[in-house]
Design an enzyme around this catalytic site. Sequence first.
Site, mmCIF file in Angstrom:
data_model
loop_
_atom_site.group_PDB
_atom_site.id
_atom_site.type_symbol
_atom_site.label_atom_id
_atom_site.label_comp_id
_atom_site.label_asym_id
_atom_site.label_seq_id
_atom_site.Cartn_x
_atom_site.Cartn_y
_atom_site.Cartn_z
ATOM 1 C CG MET A 77 -6.749 6.869 8.828
ATOM 2 S SD MET A 77 -6.935 5.914 9.067
ATOM 3 C CE MET A 77 -7.398 4.371 10.365
ATOM 4 C CE LYS A 119 -7.746 -0.249 0.773
ATOM 5 N NZ LYS A 119 -8.570 -0.341 1.862
ATOM 6 C CG ASP A 141 -1.002 -0.406 2.426
ATOM 7 O OD1 ASP A 141 -1.136 -0.702 2.934
ATOM 8 O OD2 ASP A 141 0.465 0.463 2.936
HETATM 9 N N1 SAH Z 1 -1.418 -0.055 9.999
HETATM 10 C C1 SAH Z 1 -0.881 1.197 10.572
HETATM 11 C C2 SAH Z 1 -1.508 1.849 10.605
HETATM 12 C C3 SAH Z 1 -2.443 2.000 9.200
HETATM 13 S S1 SAH Z 1 -3.737 3.922 9.107
HETATM 14 C C4 SAH Z 1 -0.034 0.689 11.927
HETATM 15 O O1 SAH Z 1 -0.058 0.503 12.065
HETATM 16 O O2 SAH Z 1 0.776 1.722 11.086
HETATM 17 C C5 SAH Z 1 -3.429 5.072 8.408
HETATM 18 C C6 SAH Z 1 -2.525 6.095 9.399
HETATM 19 O O3 SAH Z 1 -1.376 5.659 10.508
HETATM 20 C C7 SAH Z 1 -1.903 7.239 8.722
HETATM 21 O O4 SAH Z 1 -3.379 7.996 8.757
HETATM 22 C C8 SAH Z 1 -1.304 7.967 10.115
HETATM 23 O O5 SAH Z 1 -2.485 7.945 11.441
HETATM 24 C C9 SAH Z 1 -0.428 6.881 11.282
HETATM 25 N N2 SAH Z 1 0.521 7.111 10.455
HETATM 26 C C10 SAH Z 1 1.166 5.870 9.621
HETATM 27 N N3 SAH Z 1 2.464 6.066 9.471
HETATM 28 C C11 SAH Z 1 2.560 6.689 10.239
HETATM 29 C C12 SAH Z 1 3.881 7.939 9.830
HETATM 30 N N4 SAH Z 1 5.704 7.260 9.661
HETATM 31 N N5 SAH Z 1 4.405 9.042 10.785
HETATM 32 C C13 SAH Z 1 2.996 9.453 11.670
HETATM 33 N N6 SAH Z 1 1.616 8.424 11.753
HETATM 34 C C14 SAH Z 1 1.661 7.401 10.665
#
Ligand code: SAH
Length: 262
Positions: free
Chosen positions: A180, A68, A46
């Site tokens: 998010m 997405k 993704d």
């Molecule tokens: N599975 C992922 C989350 C997916 S939802 C996990 O465990 O981290 C996607 C959200 O994750 C984004 O909208 C943001 O809020 C957060 N996110 C993912 N990577 C990030 C990063 N490097 N820094 C800050 N927020 C992050």
Amino acid sequence: MEQVPTPFGHTPFGKVWLVGAGPGDPDLLTLRAARLIMQAKVIVHDGLVDPAILALASPKARLISVAKSRSRHTLQQDEINALLVSEAQAGRDVVRLKGGDPFIFGRGGEEAEACRAAGVAVEVVPGISAAIGAAAAAQMPLTHRRSASIVSFVAGQCKGLTEQDWTGLAGKGRTLVIYMGLATADAIAEKLMADGLAPDVPVAVVENATRPEMRILRSPLAGLGQLVSRHKVKSPALIVIGEVAAQPADAPLAALALEAIQ
Ligand code: SAH
């Protein structure tokens, strides 16, 4: 001659590996994730997966992006599920690479269900979720003996924010981490204050956690919406609410990136 076992094993059909890619920094991959990425022939990833991580893949690997975004979907979730199943049924092992951890807001649960329903073997490799990566990178402990012994991860943008019951998730002794939540930051602050949270509760927004371009911004809860718009915070970002969000007051490296607004 006996075959040398690969981490993919030997099944007649391919297997789907749901692999967490961590928050960005390739050094935060697990050894298992790194090995699978390097050996994979098919990687379905993704948009959150850092290009530096995809660069570990073999030049011969087929990389399929199923990125997405909130408004534009290149592939719907059921199409992604179908893609994983059909690749595996065609005998190919698939690495399904997802940002952070596959089972934290990653829809990994649905993909695992789809595989199991189709009789396709699936294995899950955990990754460092964004909250854990952000906490470490910002030197902001999510729990702290003095100030927080409960931490909650919530999704700020999902079906019916207003219907979600967040009562008691934020407040004294608690840390609330919102994934998010950028688009609804204003509404989130309003909702929490309407639920009785003080307007001056510390909030930190961590953008691009663990990546070179990471930014950490802080404000009191009442200023959250303004903080996000004024600093043009972009996805991916996390919102951390609670006393720990005021930390670290004394870490010189992280302090360089801090911008406090009064
Ligand atoms: N599975 C992922 C989350 C997916 S939802 C996990 O465990 O981290 C996607 C959200 O994750 C984004 O909208 C943001 O809020 C957060 N996110 C993912 N990577 C990030 C990063 N490097 N820094 C800050 N927020 C992050």
